[in-house]
Design an enzyme around this catalytic site. Sequence first.
Site, PDB file in Angstrom:
ATOM      1  N   LYS A 170       9.718   5.442   7.342  1.00 18.71           N
ATOM      2  CA  LYS A 170      10.138   4.230   6.611  1.00 18.71           C
ATOM      3  C   LYS A 170      11.301   4.615   5.708  1.00 18.71           C
ATOM      4  O   LYS A 170      11.109   5.383   4.749  1.00 18.71           O
ATOM      5  CB  LYS A 170       8.995   3.732   5.727  1.00 18.71           C
ATOM      6  CG  LYS A 170       7.776   3.198   6.469  1.00 18.71           C
ATOM      7  CD  LYS A 170       6.617   2.976   5.485  1.00 18.71           C
ATOM      8  CE  LYS A 170       5.457   2.242   6.122  1.00 18.71           C
ATOM      9  NZ  LYS A 170       4.245   2.285   5.284  1.00 18.71           N
ATOM     10  N   GLU A 193      -3.625   5.588  12.087  1.00 16.30           N
ATOM     11  CA  GLU A 193      -2.705   5.934  10.985  1.00 16.30           C
ATOM     12  C   GLU A 193      -3.486   6.065   9.683  1.00 16.30           C
ATOM     13  O   GLU A 193      -4.422   5.306   9.439  1.00 16.30           O
ATOM     14  CB  GLU A 193      -1.668   4.804  10.893  1.00 16.30           C
ATOM     15  CG  GLU A 193      -0.607   4.992   9.835  1.00 16.30           C
ATOM     16  CD  GLU A 193       0.381   3.818   9.843  1.00 16.30           C
ATOM     17  OE1 GLU A 193       0.569   3.170  10.915  1.00 16.30           O
ATOM     18  OE2 GLU A 193       0.939   3.522   8.775  1.00 16.30           O
ATOM     19  N   SER A 210       9.091   2.265  10.990  1.00 14.40           N
ATOM     20  CA  SER A 210       8.281   1.142  10.505  1.00 14.40           C
ATOM     21  C   SER A 210       8.961   0.301   9.421  1.00 14.40           C
ATOM     22  O   SER A 210       9.730   0.804   8.606  1.00 14.40           O
ATOM     23  CB  SER A 210       6.956   1.695   9.954  1.00 14.40           C
ATOM     24  OG  SER A 210       6.262   0.734   9.197  1.00 14.40           O
ATOM     25  N   HIS A 211       8.616  -0.972   9.442  1.00 16.37           N
ATOM     26  CA  HIS A 211       8.949  -1.934   8.377  1.00 16.37           C
ATOM     27  C   HIS A 211       8.031  -1.713   7.167  1.00 16.37           C
ATOM     28  O   HIS A 211       7.209  -0.801   7.172  1.00 16.37           O
ATOM     29  CB  HIS A 211       8.764  -3.360   8.918  1.00 16.37           C
ATOM     30  CG  HIS A 211       7.312  -3.687   9.213  1.00 16.37           C
ATOM     31  ND1 HIS A 211       6.828  -4.962   9.295  1.00 16.37           N
ATOM     32  CD2 HIS A 211       6.226  -2.876   9.433  1.00 16.37           C
ATOM     33  CE1 HIS A 211       5.531  -4.931   9.556  1.00 16.37           C
ATOM     34  NE2 HIS A 211       5.147  -3.689   9.646  1.00 16.37           N
ATOM     35  N   ARG A 212       8.130  -2.607   6.175  1.00 14.26           N
ATOM     36  CA  ARG A 212       7.173  -2.638   5.066  1.00 14.26           C
ATOM     37  C   ARG A 212       6.504  -4.006   5.050  1.00 14.26           C
ATOM     38  O   ARG A 212       6.978  -4.954   5.658  1.00 14.26           O
ATOM     39  CB  ARG A 212       7.869  -2.406   3.710  1.00 14.26           C
ATOM     40  CG  ARG A 212       8.607  -1.110   3.556  1.00 14.26           C
ATOM     41  CD  ARG A 212       7.776   0.125   3.827  1.00 14.26           C
ATOM     42  NE  ARG A 212       6.570   0.302   3.050  1.00 14.26           N
ATOM     43  CZ  ARG A 212       6.379   1.272   2.157  1.00 14.26           C
ATOM     44  NH1 ARG A 212       7.334   2.134   1.894  1.00 14.26           N
ATOM     45  NH2 ARG A 212       5.225   1.389   1.536  1.00 14.26           N
ATOM     46  N   SER A 213       5.424  -4.127   4.286  1.00 12.01           N
ATOM     47  CA  SER A 213       4.718  -5.415   4.289  1.00 12.01           C
ATOM     48  C   SER A 213       5.533  -6.519   3.602  1.00 12.01           C
ATOM     49  O   SER A 213       5.432  -7.681   3.967  1.00 12.01           O
ATOM     50  CB  SER A 213       3.345  -5.262   3.646  1.00 12.01           C
ATOM     51  OG  SER A 213       3.450  -4.641   2.389  1.00 12.01           O
ATOM     52  N   SER A 258       0.876  -1.185   0.000  1.00 10.06           N
ATOM     53  CA  SER A 258       0.000   0.000   0.000  1.00 10.06           C
ATOM     54  C   SER A 258       0.909   1.230   0.000  1.00 10.06           C
ATOM     55  O   SER A 258       0.979   1.995   0.946  1.00 10.06           O
ATOM     56  CB  SER A 258      -0.932  -0.011   1.218  1.00 10.06           C
ATOM     57  OG  SER A 258      -0.229   0.138   2.416  1.00 10.06           O
ATOM     58  N   GLU A 305       1.838  -9.491   7.010  1.00  5.73           N
ATOM     59  CA  GLU A 305       2.722  -9.130   8.124  1.00  5.73           C
ATOM     60  C   GLU A 305       2.613 -10.119   9.275  1.00  5.73           C
ATOM     61  O   GLU A 305       3.006  -9.833  10.411  1.00  5.73           O
ATOM     62  CB  GLU A 305       2.425  -7.698   8.583  1.00  5.73           C
ATOM     63  CG  GLU A 305       2.721  -6.703   7.468  1.00  5.73           C
ATOM     64  CD  GLU A 305       2.568  -5.241   7.888  1.00  5.73           C
ATOM     65  OE1 GLU A 305       2.202  -4.976   9.048  1.00  5.73           O
ATOM     66  OE2 GLU A 305       2.822  -4.373   7.041  1.00  5.73           O
ATOM     67  N   HIS A 327      -3.283  -6.238   2.530  1.00  5.14           N
ATOM     68  CA  HIS A 327      -2.281  -7.205   3.006  1.00  5.14           C
ATOM     69  C   HIS A 327      -2.827  -8.622   3.150  1.00  5.14           C
ATOM     70  O   HIS A 327      -2.166  -9.502   3.690  1.00  5.14           O
ATOM     71  CB  HIS A 327      -1.687  -6.744   4.348  1.00  5.14           C
ATOM     72  CG  HIS A 327      -0.803  -5.535   4.194  1.00  5.14           C
ATOM     73  ND1 HIS A 327      -0.354  -4.806   5.252  1.00  5.14           N
ATOM     74  CD2 HIS A 327      -0.288  -4.944   3.087  1.00  5.14           C
ATOM     75  CE1 HIS A 327       0.401  -3.810   4.818  1.00  5.14           C
ATOM     76  NE2 HIS A 327       0.443  -3.870   3.503  1.00  5.14           N
ATOM     77  N   ASP A 329      -4.180   1.051  11.515  1.00  2.47           N
ATOM     78  CA  ASP A 329      -3.764   1.746  10.303  1.00  2.47           C
ATOM     79  C   ASP A 329      -4.887   1.527   9.298  1.00  2.47           C
ATOM     80  O   ASP A 329      -5.067   0.410   8.799  1.00  2.47           O
ATOM     81  CB  ASP A 329      -2.436   1.175   9.765  1.00  2.47           C
ATOM     82  CG  ASP A 329      -1.978   1.889   8.488  1.00  2.47           C
ATOM     83  OD1 ASP A 329      -2.669   2.848   8.063  1.00  2.47           O
ATOM     84  OD2 ASP A 329      -0.942   1.487   7.920  1.00  2.47           O
TER      85      ASP A 329
HETATM   86  P1  PGA Z   1       3.043  -1.255   3.063  1.00  2.00           P
HETATM   87  O1  PGA Z   1       2.098  -1.086   4.315  1.00  2.00           O
HETATM   88  O2  PGA Z   1       4.389  -1.636   3.545  1.00  2.00           O
HETATM   89  O3  PGA Z   1       2.353  -2.336   2.261  1.00  2.00           O
HETATM   90  O4  PGA Z   1       3.041   0.069   2.348  1.00  2.00           O
HETATM   91  C1  PGA Z   1       2.527  -0.672   5.567  1.00  2.00           C
HETATM   92  C2  PGA Z   1       1.779   0.535   6.035  1.00  2.00           C
HETATM   93  O5  PGA Z   1       0.888   1.049   5.331  1.00  2.00           O
HETATM   94  O6  PGA Z   1       2.073   1.039   7.118  1.00  2.00           O
HETATM   95 ZN    ZN Z   2       0.532   2.731   6.921  1.00  2.00          ZN
END
Ligand code: PGA
Ligand code: ZN
Length: 407
Positions: free
Chosen positions: A328, A272, A355-358, A41, A196, A144, A229
Site C-alpha cells: 500500500k 491476510e 492494495s487500496h485503503r478502506s 485498520s 469497501e 469496516h 483478511d
Molecule cells: P484499511 O484496511 O485500509 O482500513 O487499513 C485494509 C486492509 O486491512 O487491508
Molecule cells: Zn489488511
Amino acid sequence: MPKISAAKGVIINDSRGEKTIEVAILSGDIETKASVPSGKSRGKHEAKPAEPEKALQNLDKIMRAAALKDFRNIREFDDFLLELDGTPDKRNLGANTTLALSVCFARLLAKEKNIPLYEILNNESASASSFPRLFANLINGGLHVDHDLNPLPFQEYLVIPQAHDPDESLRSVFSFIESLKSILVSRGAGERFGDEGGFVVSGVNPELGLEILDETRRIHDGNVDFGIDAAASSLYSGKDGIYKWRESGWNNEELARIYKWIAKRYGLLSIEDPFDEDKEEEWIGFMRDLRDKEESDLWVVGDDLTVTNAERIKNAAEANAANAVIIKPNQRGTVSETIRAADLAKQFGWKVIVSHRSGETEDDFIADLAYGIGADGLKAGSPLRGERLVKYKRLIEIKKSLENKEQ
Ligand code: PGA
Ligand code: ZN
C-alpha cells in the site's frame, strides 16, 4: 529533466466522507494530480500522515526547498523528500503529503516522456509487468462496518477469479455479485454495505462469510478462489494473548485451528494478517505448522505486519513469518520506496498484492502500479463502488492500450 514550478493542494473528502488531500504540480505547461486514501485498520508501524490542513502547509515548505532543482527520475525526487523530512516515518512532512507529490511526479515524468505511467513504474522495478489477479472484497466485516450492524469478526471475505485477464476477471466478479445477492436474499439478509462496498453479514462465527461465498460459488459460472483478511491486529485485545470480537474470544492456537480448518474446507488461496502485527512468533508457528502439513501453498499475507516497509519485510522473510505481502503506497509514503518493498518481497519468493485503503479516492494509481511491477494481485474492494471500480477499469484500459499497440 523536470523542474517543478508550482504545487497546490486542496482538501477533498474520501469515500468515507473524511478529509484527505489532492495535490497538483506544474512543470512548464504540464499539470499532474494525485490524491491519497486513508486506512481505518491502520498498522501501528505505518508511516504517519499529517492532518490535511498541515499537509497543505507542508506542501509550500517542500516547494520552497524544491525550487530550481532538477530530478531525473522518481528515486531522485523521492530521496529529496526523504532527506527534507528526515524521520523514519515521514512524521515531519506527512506520508500523505509526500505520497501525493511522489505520485504527481511519476505522472509528470510519464507525460514528459510521453509514455504510460505503468512504464515509468516498471522502469523503477526489477520485475516484468503483468496483469494481477483481482482480489474483490465482497463481504465486509470488522472495523469496516458499523458496529451496530453486528458484523462478522474478519474484516474481508475476498473473491479472487482465477483469470488474469482483467476484463474477464471483472465480469466474473460482477456475475458473482449477482449470484451472491440472490443467496443473501434467500437467507433473509438485507442489502447493507461496508466501507469497501462489500455486503454486510451479521453474526459472530467467522466462517459464516465463507459459507455464504461457497454457496454462491456452487451456482456461479466461472472459476474463483477465496481469501480472507482477518485484520487480527484490530481483534487483538492485548490481554492474556486473546483476540476478541464481541462476546467471542480466541487465543492464537484457536485462531490457527480456525484458519487451517477454513483453508482446507474452502480451498482458500490467501489469509491476510492472521495474527497481531507485533506477535511475529505466532506467524512463525503458523507457517511452520503449514509446512509440516505440506499445506504451504496457502498465501500467508503480511499487511499490518510488514506495512510496505523493506526492513520489516526483510525481517519477516528471514524469520519465515509469511510468504506474501500487501503493498500500500500510503503505508510508506513514496513511490520508489513502495516499489523497492515489493521488489524485495519478490526476491524472497513472496507473492505481492497491491492494495487500496478502506477510505479511497477516485485516483487509480494503484492499477498502474500493480501492472507495472507485475504484482500477483490487486485488492481494490467491491466494484459496486465507483472509487473501487476505477482501479479495475484502469487495468482494462491498460490491456486495451497494449492490444492497440500490437495492431
Ligand atoms: P484499511 O484496511 O485500509 O482500513 O487499513 C485494509 C486492509 O486491512 O487491508
Ligand atoms: Zn489488511
